[in-house]
Structures are given as structure tokens and as C-alpha cells.
Design a protein around this motif. Structure first.
Motif, PDB file in Angstrom:
ATOM      1  N   PRO A 152      45.537 121.594  38.702  1.00 32.74           N
ATOM      2  CA  PRO A 152      46.949 121.559  39.103  1.00 32.74           C
ATOM      3  C   PRO A 152      47.234 120.328  39.944  1.00 32.74           C
TER       4      PRO A 152
ATOM      5  N   TRP B 158      51.352 121.690  43.896  1.00 31.88           N
ATOM      6  CA  TRP B 158      52.076 122.436  42.863  1.00 31.88           C
ATOM      7  C   TRP B 158      51.296 123.711  42.538  1.00 31.88           C
ATOM      8  N   SER B 159      52.020 124.782  42.290  1.00 33.18           N
ATOM      9  CA  SER B 159      51.382 126.009  41.838  1.00 33.18           C
ATOM     10  C   SER B 159      51.328 126.019  40.316  1.00 33.18           C
ATOM     11  N   GLU B 160      50.488 126.896  39.765  1.00 33.43           N
ATOM     12  CA  GLU B 160      50.401 126.984  38.303  1.00 33.43           C
ATOM     13  C   GLU B 160      51.731 127.393  37.688  1.00 33.43           C
ATOM     14  N   ASP B 161      52.506 128.199  38.382  1.00 33.16           N
ATOM     15  CA  ASP B 161      53.797 128.636  37.866  1.00 33.16           C
ATOM     16  C   ASP B 161      54.792 127.493  37.752  1.00 33.16           C
ATOM     17  N   GLU B 162      54.579 126.426  38.522  1.00 32.52           N
ATOM     18  CA  GLU B 162      55.496 125.281  38.498  1.00 32.52           C
ATOM     19  C   GLU B 162      55.145 124.271  37.418  1.00 32.52           C
TER      20      GLU B 162
ATOM     21  N   GLU C 130      54.659 122.546  33.843  1.00 32.05           N
ATOM     22  CA  GLU C 130      55.242 122.592  32.510  1.00 32.05           C
ATOM     23  C   GLU C 130      54.135 122.873  31.485  1.00 32.05           C
TER      24      GLU C 130
END
Length: 316
Positions: free
Chosen positions: A252, A256-260, A262
Motif C-alpha cells: 500500500p 493510504w489504507s487498502e480501502d482507499e 484503486e
């Protein structure tokens, strides 16, 4: 700092003071050509890819100042390219006023040959090497300006090279502009010619994005040139990027988080083409951050073949 990193900024400003037609621009750039060539010689260390110190370059590293200085010259190039690219007919889903600031080429855009000659003469004259790579479409070497949508096509082909690209040694200074013929599932005409063009200062009226945008009149000139290299080990996109997206899944981005993140296939598409070329375009296509990613591979094809990816460290 011995390196005069502000010269290309002054050259860029001079284009606005010598803007009374193509003849005046040609005369101005011709008079500056010997000096510009001398300044480019200061940047010889950028001609080949190097291993970067862990954590990146710090402010007193001369290599960092070279990279920022080359960014200034890239702004000169973007401004001249913008001058010779004429606006095409906007796609029907856009307003006539260019609401998205993305109406740029479509399928009917053209190039002004006299303005193009000014660009080619200047950059060839200061020591960059022109190329067209006309034998096959390569998103590494080519910027798509117009698209002929052909449902009978099975691959993307170059119909015409509209302006040359330029090398600085192994470093890709700028891509060649092309008109391509393509089936929609590989290159969508609307997406490829109206989505945000990243790593680019200006292509008015198309929306662009680079790391200088949003900064003040002085701070923006401390932007680093984004380095894309071609050498015996392969093609290297955004060599200074922190995250290697040849790896699946990649690390990552810092902060940044994994949910953020693309989708990986979109990150690779965006880094390779410097824009998204597939429809439907995501709602946040103008708010991406490809500058932290890098990718090395052995063959510049579209679509990319995963087996061509090469995991490679860029740090010492």
C-alpha cells in the motif's frame, strides 16, 4: 547551488512575452537555443536510470535539482504542444462549453504544422533526439490524441504520427502524439481523448494533472520531472515512484489504507497511458494519484501481458 535550475522557468515565461504569432515564438526560441543546449548539458546525469537512495533524494542532493530543472523544460514542451494541437469536435455527451474541460481531440482534432515545426526545431536543436515509433502502437512511446473507432479491428494500430516524441538518452522526455485505430474494448475514443491526462502540465482544453498544480507561483517550480526510462533491462514507468505495481498485490502507498486503493488494473492502465482509456470512466478519474506508483516491464503492448512485468527495486 551551482546548478542554475531556474533557467527553463525563465524560458517558459519568455514564451508569454513573445506570443505575437508563430514567427515571434520561432525567433525567440531560436535565439535561446544555444543557451538552452548548454543548460541541458548540466542534466547529463539524468540520461540513464540510477538507483535512488532509500527514502529518496533530499534537498541538498544535486540530482534532485537536476530533476526539478528538467521539469521546467517539460513545461516549455507542454505549452508548445498545446499551441499546435487544435480542438476537435466535442463528444455528444459533453456540453458545447467544455464543461469538464476535457474536450480535446475527440476523433477530429488536428495539428498546426507551422507551430509543430517550432516545437520540433527547438527540441531537436538543443540536444534531444526525436522519434516516432511509427511501426507499432506503444502506450509507453505514444500519447493518443485522436481515435478512429473501428469495431472490425482486433488490435490498436497507429494511423498517423502527429508530432514526434523526444529522448534524452534513455530518458523519455516526451511521447509522440498519434491517431490510432482501435476497437472500443481496447481503446474507447471518448475515454482516451477526454479523461484527465496525468503527468502533464497543460493540454487546454483537456483537463490535465501534474504535481505542480495547486502550488504557488514559486513552489510549483520545485516539481520533479516524472522519469520514464527505456534501457536494456526493459521499460520503466515513473522510476521515482515508491510502490512497485508489478507485484500483485502491491504494497500500500504510505499513509493510504487498502480501502482507499484503486483497482490494480486501473492503476496500471493509468500509469501506462497517463490517462484512463476504458469506459465507463470511474467518477473519481480526475482525482487519482499515479505519482507514487512505478512499473517495469519488457514489452510495451496494450493490453499489457502480466508475464512481461518485472519486479524491480529502484533503491540502493
Amino acid at each position: 547551488m551551482e546548478l542554475d535550475w531556474g533557467y527553463f522557468r525563465e524560458l517558459f515565461g519568455g514564451l508569454f512575452r513573445h506570443d505575437d504569432g508563430v514567427g515571434e515564438r520561432r525567433a525567440y526560441l531560436s535565439s535561446e537555443r544555444p543557451t538552452a543546449a548548454e543548460h541541458l548539458v548540466e542534466l547529463e546525469a539524468l540520461r540513464k536510470r540510477e538507483q535512488i537512495p532509500a527514502g529518496g533524494y533530499v534537498e541538498d542532493d544535486e540530482q534532485l535539482w537536476r530533476i526539478m530543472k528538467l521539469y521546467g523544460l517539460s513545461r516549455v514542451s507542454d505549452l508548445l504542444i498545446e499551441g499546435f494541437c487544435t480542438q476537435g469536435e466535442p463528444p455528444t455527451e459533453f456540453s458545447a462549453t467544455g464543461e469538464r474541460a476535457g474536450i480535446r481531440g475527440g476523433v477530429t482534432g488536428g495539428v498546426k504544422s507551422d507551430e509543430l515545426a517550432v516545437h520540433t526545431e527547438f527540441f531537436s536543436g538543443i540536444g534531444l533526439t526525436p522519434f516516432d515509433h511509427a511501426e507499432a502502437f506503444s502506450p509507453f512511446h505514444h500519447e493518443i490524441f485522436t481515435v478512429v473507432q473501428d469495431p472490425s479491428a482486433t488490435s490498436v494500430t497507429v494511423e498517423e504520427v502527429l508530432w514526434p516524441g523526444f529522448w534524452f538518452g534513455d530518458l523519455l522526455f516526451s511521447r509522440a502524439g498519434v491517431r490510432v485505430r482501435a476497437p472500443q474494448h481496447l481503446i474507447d475514443a471518448t475515454a482516451a481523448t477526454t479523461s484527465t491526462l496525468y503527468f502533464t502540465y497543460c493540454r487546454e482544453p483537456r483537463r490535465t494533472d501534474d504535481l505542480s498544480h495547486g502550488w504557488g507561483s514559486n513552489s510549483q517550480w520545485r516539481t520533479c520531472f516524472s522519469r520514464f526510462y527505456s534501457d536494456e533491462e526493459g521499460l520503466h514507468l515513473n522510476w521515482d515512484g515508491e510502490v512497485d505495481i508489478a507485484v500483485d498485490p502491491p504494497e500500500p502507498r504510505a499513509g493510504w489504507s487498502e480501502d482507499e486503493m484503486e483497482p490494480l488494473h486501473q492503476r496500471r492502465e493509468l500509469l501506462l497511458h497517463r490517462c484512463l482509456v476504458s469506459n465507463p470512466l470511474p467518477a473519481d478519474e480526475s482525482d487519482r494519484y499515479p505519482y507514487g506508483d512505478r512499473l517495469s516491464f519488457t514489452s510495451a503492448e496494450w493490453p499489457l501481458r502480466p508475464e512481461s512485468f518485472v519486479a524491480m527495486s529502484n533503491t540502493k
